[in-house]
Design a protein around this motif. Structure first.
Motif, PDB file in Angstrom:
ATOM      1  N   ALA A 150      33.798  29.514  47.577  1.00  9.65           N
ATOM      2  CA  ALA A 150      34.322  28.654  48.632  1.00  9.65           C
ATOM      3  C   ALA A 150      35.623  28.020  48.171  1.00  9.65           C
ATOM      4  CB  ALA A 150      33.307  27.585  48.995  1.00  9.65           C
ATOM      5  N   ALA A 151      36.671  28.181  48.963  1.00  9.01           N
ATOM      6  CA  ALA A 151      37.979  27.623  48.638  1.00  9.01           C
ATOM      7  C   ALA A 151      38.251  26.400  49.500  1.00  9.01           C
ATOM      8  CB  ALA A 151      39.063  28.667  48.855  1.00  9.01           C
ATOM      9  N   SER A 152      38.864  25.406  48.910  1.00  7.44           N
ATOM     10  CA  SER A 152      39.257  24.206  49.647  1.00  7.44           C
ATOM     11  C   SER A 152      40.620  23.742  49.146  1.00  7.44           C
ATOM     12  CB  SER A 152      38.215  23.103  49.487  1.00  7.44           C
ATOM     13  OG  SER A 152      38.084  22.746  48.127  1.00  7.44           O
ATOM     14  N   GLY A 153      41.234  22.854  49.898  1.00  7.26           N
ATOM     15  CA  GLY A 153      42.566  22.372  49.522  1.00  7.26           C
ATOM     16  C   GLY A 153      43.641  23.178  50.217  1.00  7.26           C
ATOM     17  N   ARG A 154      44.737  23.445  49.513  1.00 11.37           N
ATOM     18  CA  ARG A 154      45.896  24.121  50.100  1.00 11.37           C
ATOM     19  C   ARG A 154      45.699  25.631  50.138  1.00 11.37           C
ATOM     20  NH1 ARG A 154      51.659  22.193  48.158  1.00 11.37           N
ATOM     21  NH2 ARG A 154      52.117  23.649  49.849  1.00 11.37           N
ATOM     22  N   THR A 155      44.741  26.067  50.922  1.00  8.91           N
ATOM     23  CA  THR A 155      44.452  27.499  51.008  1.00  8.91           C
ATOM     24  C   THR A 155      45.572  28.280  51.679  1.00  8.91           C
ATOM     25  OG1 THR A 155      43.211  27.137  53.038  1.00  8.91           O
ATOM     26  CG2 THR A 155      41.964  27.132  50.982  1.00  8.91           C
ATOM     27  N   SER A 156      46.445  27.598  52.399  1.00  8.15           N
ATOM     28  CA  SER A 156      47.572  28.288  53.040  1.00  8.15           C
ATOM     29  C   SER A 156      48.531  28.863  52.011  1.00  8.15           C
ATOM     30  CB  SER A 156      48.320  27.333  53.968  1.00  8.15           C
ATOM     31  OG  SER A 156      48.815  26.227  53.235  1.00  8.15           O
ATOM     32  N   SER A 157      48.457  28.373  50.773  1.00 14.05           N
ATOM     33  CA  SER A 157      49.330  28.860  49.703  1.00 14.05           C
ATOM     34  C   SER A 157      48.781  30.107  49.013  1.00 14.05           C
ATOM     35  CB  SER A 157      49.527  27.764  48.648  1.00 14.05           C
ATOM     36  OG  SER A 157      50.085  26.605  49.218  1.00 14.05           O
ATOM     37  N   VAL A 158      47.559  30.481  49.336  1.00 18.83           N
ATOM     38  CA  VAL A 158      46.894  31.577  48.630  1.00 18.83           C
ATOM     39  C   VAL A 158      47.314  32.924  49.200  1.00 18.83           C
ATOM     40  CG1 VAL A 158      44.676  32.624  48.086  1.00 18.83           C
ATOM     41  CG2 VAL A 158      44.949  30.142  47.983  1.00 18.83           C
ATOM     42  N   ASN A 159      47.625  33.849  48.313  1.00 18.36           N
ATOM     43  CA  ASN A 159      48.001  35.212  48.689  1.00 18.36           C
ATOM     44  C   ASN A 159      46.873  36.190  48.454  1.00 18.36           C
ATOM     45  OD1 ASN A 159      49.216  37.863  47.039  1.00 18.36           O
ATOM     46  ND2 ASN A 159      50.053  37.544  49.086  1.00 18.36           N
ATOM     47  N   THR A 160      46.168  36.022  47.340  1.00 20.09           N
ATOM     48  CA  THR A 160      45.111  36.955  46.944  1.00 20.09           C
ATOM     49  C   THR A 160      43.945  36.176  46.349  1.00 20.09           C
ATOM     50  OG1 THR A 160      46.772  38.631  46.396  1.00 20.09           O
ATOM     51  CG2 THR A 160      44.560  38.954  45.500  1.00 20.09           C
ATOM     52  N   MET A 161      42.744  36.664  46.643  1.00 21.70           N
ATOM     53  CA  MET A 161      41.530  36.148  46.003  1.00 21.70           C
ATOM     54  C   MET A 161      40.908  37.279  45.205  1.00 21.70           C
ATOM     55  SD  MET A 161      41.099  32.953  46.852  1.00 21.70           S
ATOM     56  CE  MET A 161      39.347  32.694  46.562  1.00 21.70           C
ATOM     57  N   ALA A 162      40.360  36.937  44.046  1.00 26.13           N
ATOM     58  CA  ALA A 162      39.810  37.986  43.180  1.00 26.13           C
ATOM     59  C   ALA A 162      38.552  37.507  42.472  1.00 26.13           C
ATOM     60  CB  ALA A 162      40.854  38.405  42.150  1.00 26.13           C
ATOM     61  N   TRP A 163      37.800  38.478  42.010  1.00 29.98           N
ATOM     62  CA  TRP A 163      36.662  38.231  41.134  1.00 29.98           C
ATOM     63  C   TRP A 163      36.947  38.861  39.779  1.00 29.98           C
ATOM     64  CZ3 TRP A 163      32.662  35.061  42.137  1.00 29.98           C
ATOM     65  CH2 TRP A 163      32.421  34.707  43.468  1.00 29.98           C
ATOM     66  N   PHE A 164      36.666  38.101  38.753  1.00 29.86           N
ATOM     67  CA  PHE A 164      36.712  38.577  37.384  1.00 29.86           C
ATOM     68  C   PHE A 164      35.328  38.339  36.777  1.00 29.86           C
ATOM     69  CE2 PHE A 164      41.257  39.267  36.379  1.00 29.86           C
ATOM     70  CZ  PHE A 164      41.828  38.771  37.538  1.00 29.86           C
ATOM     71  N   ARG A 165      35.084  38.954  35.640  1.00 26.78           N
ATOM     72  CA  ARG A 165      33.822  38.697  34.947  1.00 26.78           C
ATOM     73  C   ARG A 165      34.056  38.713  33.442  1.00 26.78           C
ATOM     74  NH1 ARG A 165      30.527  44.308  36.375  1.00 26.78           N
ATOM     75  NH2 ARG A 165      31.775  45.711  35.054  1.00 26.78           N
ATOM     76  N   GLN A 166      33.187  38.001  32.753  1.00 24.39           N
ATOM     77  CA  GLN A 166      33.283  37.943  31.299  1.00 24.39           C
ATOM     78  C   GLN A 166      31.890  38.008  30.706  1.00 24.39           C
ATOM     79  OE1 GLN A 166      35.494  34.598  29.743  1.00 24.39           O
ATOM     80  NE2 GLN A 166      35.869  35.662  27.812  1.00 24.39           N
ATOM     81  N   ALA A 167      31.646  39.066  29.957  1.00 24.72           N
ATOM     82  CA  ALA A 167      30.381  39.252  29.264  1.00 24.72           C
ATOM     83  C   ALA A 167      30.484  38.622  27.877  1.00 24.72           C
ATOM     84  CB  ALA A 167      30.059  40.730  29.157  1.00 24.72           C
ATOM     85  N   PRO A 168      29.358  38.285  27.270  1.00 20.65           N
ATOM     86  CA  PRO A 168      29.388  37.662  25.935  1.00 20.65           C
ATOM     87  C   PRO A 168      30.126  38.536  24.932  1.00 20.65           C
ATOM     88  CG  PRO A 168      27.207  37.490  26.888  1.00 20.65           C
ATOM     89  CD  PRO A 168      27.991  38.373  27.805  1.00 20.65           C
ATOM     90  N   GLY A 169      31.063  37.915  24.228  1.00 18.79           N
ATOM     91  CA  GLY A 169      31.808  38.614  23.201  1.00 18.79           C
ATOM     92  C   GLY A 169      32.892  39.539  23.716  1.00 18.79           C
ATOM     93  N   LYS A 170      33.117  39.531  25.017  1.00 18.35           N
ATOM     94  CA  LYS A 170      34.131  40.419  25.592  1.00 18.35           C
ATOM     95  C   LYS A 170      35.199  39.612  26.317  1.00 18.35           C
ATOM     96  CE  LYS A 170      31.214  44.500  26.149  1.00 18.35           C
ATOM     97  NZ  LYS A 170      30.795  45.583  27.088  1.00 18.35           N
ATOM     98  N   GLU A 171      36.337  40.263  26.570  1.00 15.63           N
ATOM     99  CA  GLU A 171      37.403  39.616  27.306  1.00 15.63           C
ATOM    100  C   GLU A 171      37.064  39.576  28.798  1.00 15.63           C
ATOM    101  OE1 GLU A 171      41.194  40.791  24.442  1.00 15.63           O
ATOM    102  OE2 GLU A 171      41.085  41.534  26.483  1.00 15.63           O
ATOM    103  N   ARG A 172      37.675  38.624  29.474  1.00 16.24           N
ATOM    104  CA  ARG A 172      37.506  38.555  30.920  1.00 16.24           C
ATOM    105  C   ARG A 172      38.196  39.771  31.548  1.00 16.24           C
ATOM    106  NH1 ARG A 172      38.258  32.759  33.675  1.00 16.24           N
ATOM    107  NH2 ARG A 172      36.984  32.362  31.808  1.00 16.24           N
ATOM    108  N   GLU A 173      37.510  40.389  32.509  1.00 14.38           N
ATOM    109  CA  GLU A 173      38.052  41.589  33.129  1.00 14.38           C
ATOM    110  C   GLU A 173      38.047  41.495  34.645  1.00 14.38           C
ATOM    111  OE1 GLU A 173      35.705  45.052  32.215  1.00 14.38           O
ATOM    112  OE2 GLU A 173      33.915  44.271  33.198  1.00 14.38           O
ATOM    113  N   PHE A 174      39.000  42.183  35.218  1.00 16.65           N
ATOM    114  CA  PHE A 174      39.140  42.234  36.672  1.00 16.65           C
ATOM    115  C   PHE A 174      37.990  43.028  37.287  1.00 16.65           C
ATOM    116  CE2 PHE A 174      41.279  42.448  40.691  1.00 16.65           C
ATOM    117  CZ  PHE A 174      41.011  43.718  41.186  1.00 16.65           C
ATOM    118  N   VAL A 175      37.488  42.555  38.417  1.00 16.00           N
ATOM    119  CA  VAL A 175      36.420  43.249  39.140  1.00 16.00           C
ATOM    120  C   VAL A 175      36.900  43.729  40.504  1.00 16.00           C
ATOM    121  CG1 VAL A 175      34.128  43.021  40.161  1.00 16.00           C
ATOM    122  CG2 VAL A 175      34.626  41.922  37.962  1.00 16.00           C
TER     123      VAL A 175
END
Length: 125
Positions: free
Chosen positions: A23-48
């Motif tokens: 859920a997004a709130s605030g100045r959402t009119s400024s947003v161009n893209t929404m994304a999901w990332f994930r991070q498993a234990p001991g690993k770098e955060r990665e794009f989903v």
């Protein structure tokens, strides 16, 4: 500023489904893209997955293509990630992110301006 709050994580068996929300709130009119990332234990955060704020463009990591679907509800300022056919390797903290400005969907995490606190998804074998 935009604030992001994720929800919907949990424990699911392999092969099952789960939907996480952002859920997004605030100045959402400024947003161009929404994304999901994930991070498993001991690993770098990665794009989903990512979706344009207009909703007409989506992009997925190869590892989730065909299993995950990103969508948005403009009226609720909410982005969803429907996850099907879950695998143990999908276990991670899932983060929602927002990118300001304009342009095409991008995948590097440093391109994103605002982040949620994350929600844990655990897939048992």
């Amino acid at each position: 500023q935009v604030q992001l709050v994720e929800s919907g994580g949990g424990l699911v068996q392999a092969g099952g489904s789960l939907r996480v929300s952002c859920a997004a709130s605030g100045r959402t009119s400024s947003v161009n893209t929404m994304a999901w990332f994930r991070q498993a234990p001991g690993k770098e955060r990665e794009f989903v997955a990512a979706i344009s704020w207009s909703g007409d463009s989506t992009y997925y990591a190869e590892s989730v293509k065909g299993r995950f679907t990103i969508s948005r509800d403009n009226a609720k300022n909410t982005v969803y990630l429907q996850m099907n056919s879950l695998k143990p390797e999908d276990t991670a903290v899932y983060y929602c992110a927002a990118k300001y400005g304009s342009g095409y969907i991008v995948t590097p995490m440093w391109e994103y301006d605002r982040w949620g606190q994350g929600t844990q998804v655990t897939v048992s074998s």
